[in-house]
Design a protein around this motif. Structure first.
Motif, mmCIF file in Angstrom:
data_model
loop_
_atom_site.group_PDB
_atom_site.id
_atom_site.type_symbol
_atom_site.label_atom_id
_atom_site.label_comp_id
_atom_site.label_asym_id
_atom_site.label_seq_id
_atom_site.Cartn_x
_atom_site.Cartn_y
_atom_site.Cartn_z
ATOM 1 N N VAL A 76 75.695 52.459 -70.716
ATOM 2 C CA VAL A 76 74.057 52.737 -70.824
ATOM 3 C C VAL A 76 73.914 52.575 -69.535
ATOM 4 N N ILE A 77 74.521 52.639 -68.711
ATOM 5 C CA ILE A 77 73.973 53.251 -67.038
ATOM 6 C C ILE A 77 73.599 54.979 -67.232
ATOM 7 N N PHE A 78 74.451 54.997 -67.411
ATOM 8 C CA PHE A 78 74.743 57.003 -67.768
ATOM 9 C C PHE A 78 73.277 57.442 -68.682
ATOM 10 N N SER A 79 73.169 56.774 -69.716
ATOM 11 C CA SER A 79 71.723 57.379 -71.034
ATOM 12 C C SER A 79 70.657 55.920 -69.765
ATOM 13 N N LEU A 80 71.301 55.011 -69.382
ATOM 14 C CA LEU A 80 69.550 54.630 -68.428
ATOM 15 C C LEU A 80 69.115 55.537 -67.154
ATOM 16 N N VAL A 81 70.425 56.361 -66.750
ATOM 17 C CA VAL A 81 70.178 57.236 -65.230
ATOM 18 C C VAL A 81 69.180 59.071 -65.733
ATOM 19 N N MET A 82 70.287 59.178 -66.926
ATOM 20 C CA MET A 82 69.399 60.164 -67.514
ATOM 21 C C MET A 82 67.863 60.264 -68.162
ATOM 22 N N LEU A 83 67.880 58.292 -68.501
ATOM 23 C CA LEU A 83 66.068 58.022 -69.117
ATOM 24 C C LEU A 83 65.559 58.642 -67.969
ATOM 25 N N GLY A 84 65.822 57.871 -66.640
ATOM 26 C CA GLY A 84 65.063 57.559 -65.893
ATOM 27 C C GLY A 84 64.802 59.703 -65.325
ATOM 28 N N ILE A 85 65.538 60.288 -65.182
ATOM 29 C CA ILE A 85 65.821 61.191 -64.597
ATOM 30 C C ILE A 85 64.417 62.266 -65.949
ATOM 31 N N HIS A 86 64.832 61.973 -66.971
ATOM 32 C CA HIS A 86 64.083 62.979 -68.180
ATOM 33 C C HIS A 86 62.635 62.614 -67.737
ATOM 34 N N THR A 87 62.391 60.956 -67.520
ATOM 35 C CA THR A 87 61.021 60.573 -67.081
ATOM 36 C C THR A 87 60.091 61.311 -65.744
ATOM 37 N N ALA A 88 61.488 60.965 -64.918
ATOM 38 C CA ALA A 88 61.103 61.244 -63.675
ATOM 39 C C ALA A 88 60.472 62.811 -63.802
ATOM 40 N N PHE A 89 60.481 64.072 -65.177
ATOM 41 C CA PHE A 89 60.780 65.711 -64.828
ATOM 42 C C PHE A 89 59.008 65.898 -65.899
ATOM 43 N N LEU A 90 59.089 64.990 -66.700
ATOM 44 C CA LEU A 90 58.210 64.509 -67.831
ATOM 45 C C LEU A 90 56.765 64.663 -66.760
ATOM 46 N N ILE A 91 57.011 63.060 -66.408
ATOM 47 C CA ILE A 91 55.790 63.388 -65.001
ATOM 48 C C ILE A 91 55.393 64.383 -64.624
ATOM 49 N N LEU A 92 55.921 64.958 -64.052
ATOM 50 C CA LEU A 92 56.190 65.607 -62.745
ATOM 51 C C LEU A 92 55.424 67.397 -63.524
ATOM 52 N N TYR A 93 55.640 67.671 -64.724
ATOM 53 C CA TYR A 93 55.356 68.900 -65.624
ATOM 54 C C TYR A 93 54.063 68.135 -66.241
ATOM 55 N N VAL A 94 53.692 66.684 -66.420
ATOM 56 C CA VAL A 94 51.969 66.109 -66.982
ATOM 57 C C VAL A 94 51.491 66.432 -65.704
ATOM 58 N N LEU A 95 51.639 65.742 -64.301
ATOM 59 C CA LEU A 95 51.161 66.673 -62.805
ATOM 60 C C LEU A 95 51.107 67.898 -63.038
ATOM 61 N N TRP A 96 51.744 68.903 -63.199
ATOM 62 C CA TRP A 96 51.981 70.192 -62.405
ATOM 63 C C TRP A 96 51.190 70.681 -63.407
ATOM 64 N N PHE A 97 50.953 70.385 -65.096
ATOM 65 C CA PHE A 97 49.906 70.870 -65.816
ATOM 66 C C PHE A 97 48.785 70.543 -65.312
ATOM 67 N N VAL A 98 48.259 69.010 -65.029
ATOM 68 C CA VAL A 98 46.680 68.555 -64.300
ATOM 69 C C VAL A 98 46.162 69.565 -63.653
ATOM 70 N N PHE A 99 47.782 69.809 -62.691
ATOM 71 C CA PHE A 99 47.033 70.581 -61.263
ATOM 72 C C PHE A 99 46.375 71.875 -61.481
ATOM 73 N N ALA A 100 47.853 72.651 -62.704
ATOM 74 C CA ALA A 100 47.489 74.326 -62.776
ATOM 75 C C ALA A 100 45.823 74.039 -63.401
ATOM 76 N N VAL A 101 45.589 73.277 -64.148
ATOM 77 C CA VAL A 101 44.443 73.357 -65.209
ATOM 78 C C VAL A 101 42.890 73.074 -64.643
ATOM 79 N N SER A 102 43.445 72.496 -63.503
ATOM 80 C CA SER A 102 42.013 71.348 -62.540
ATOM 81 C C SER A 102 41.561 72.694 -61.463
ATOM 82 N N VAL A 103 42.617 73.933 -60.695
ATOM 83 C CA VAL A 103 43.036 74.643 -60.088
ATOM 84 C C VAL A 103 42.463 76.296 -61.406
#
Length: 142
Positions: A76-103
């Motif tokens: 469970v700890i391994f899976s929670l850590v990896m879900l957290g990492i993947h969620t962080a990357f997903l948030i970064l991708y969304v922020l990057w996309f919003v930034f690129a579109v606004s630029v």
């Protein structure tokens, strides 16, 4: 006619460890699955992290066997850590996309007036080229 026994004569079915019931074995199997899926989530992302949580969480919370509980907890700890990492990357991708579109939108809105001025200049030049120019020549022969 007696059918031949496919098992060797010295074969005996696997035995449960002392003090372990069939419910404990089922719990232990689920804990092993949670551990395996949790480890697999290190490379397979959410495809194995979510099933590891589904299988391991009940064993971790209500398991009777301490070894099974610890294995489920690690999974469970391994899976929670990896879900957290993947969620962080997903948030970064969304922020990057919003930034690129606004630029891109900012660049596009700043260049529109320049493009309109350039279009007017081209139309003026086109108009000058297409209209015949009246040239006045002195043809007075005096």
């Amino acid at each position: 006619m007696d059918s031949p026994n496919p098992l060797p004569p010295h074969y005996s079915p696997p035995r449960m460890p002392p003090g372990m019931s069939m419910g404990d074995a089922d719990e232990f199997n689920k804990a092993n699955w949670a551990l395996g899926l949790g480890i697999a989530s290190l490379t397979c992302s959410c495809l194995s992290a979510v099933p590891a949580l589904i299988v391991g969480w009940p064993v971790m919370k209500r398991g009777h066997n301490p070894d099974a509980r610890s294995r489920a907890k690690i999974g469970v700890i391994f899976s929670l850590v990896m879900l957290g990492i993947h969620t962080a990357f997903l948030i970064l991708y969304v922020l990057w996309f919003v930034f690129a579109v606004s630029v891109f939108a900012g660049i596009a809105t700043k260049t529109v007036p320049h493009l309109q001025a350039l279009e007017k200049e081209v139309q003026q030049l086109d108009k000058e080229i297409r209209e015949p120019v009246e040239e006045h020549f002195d043809t007075d022969e005096t």
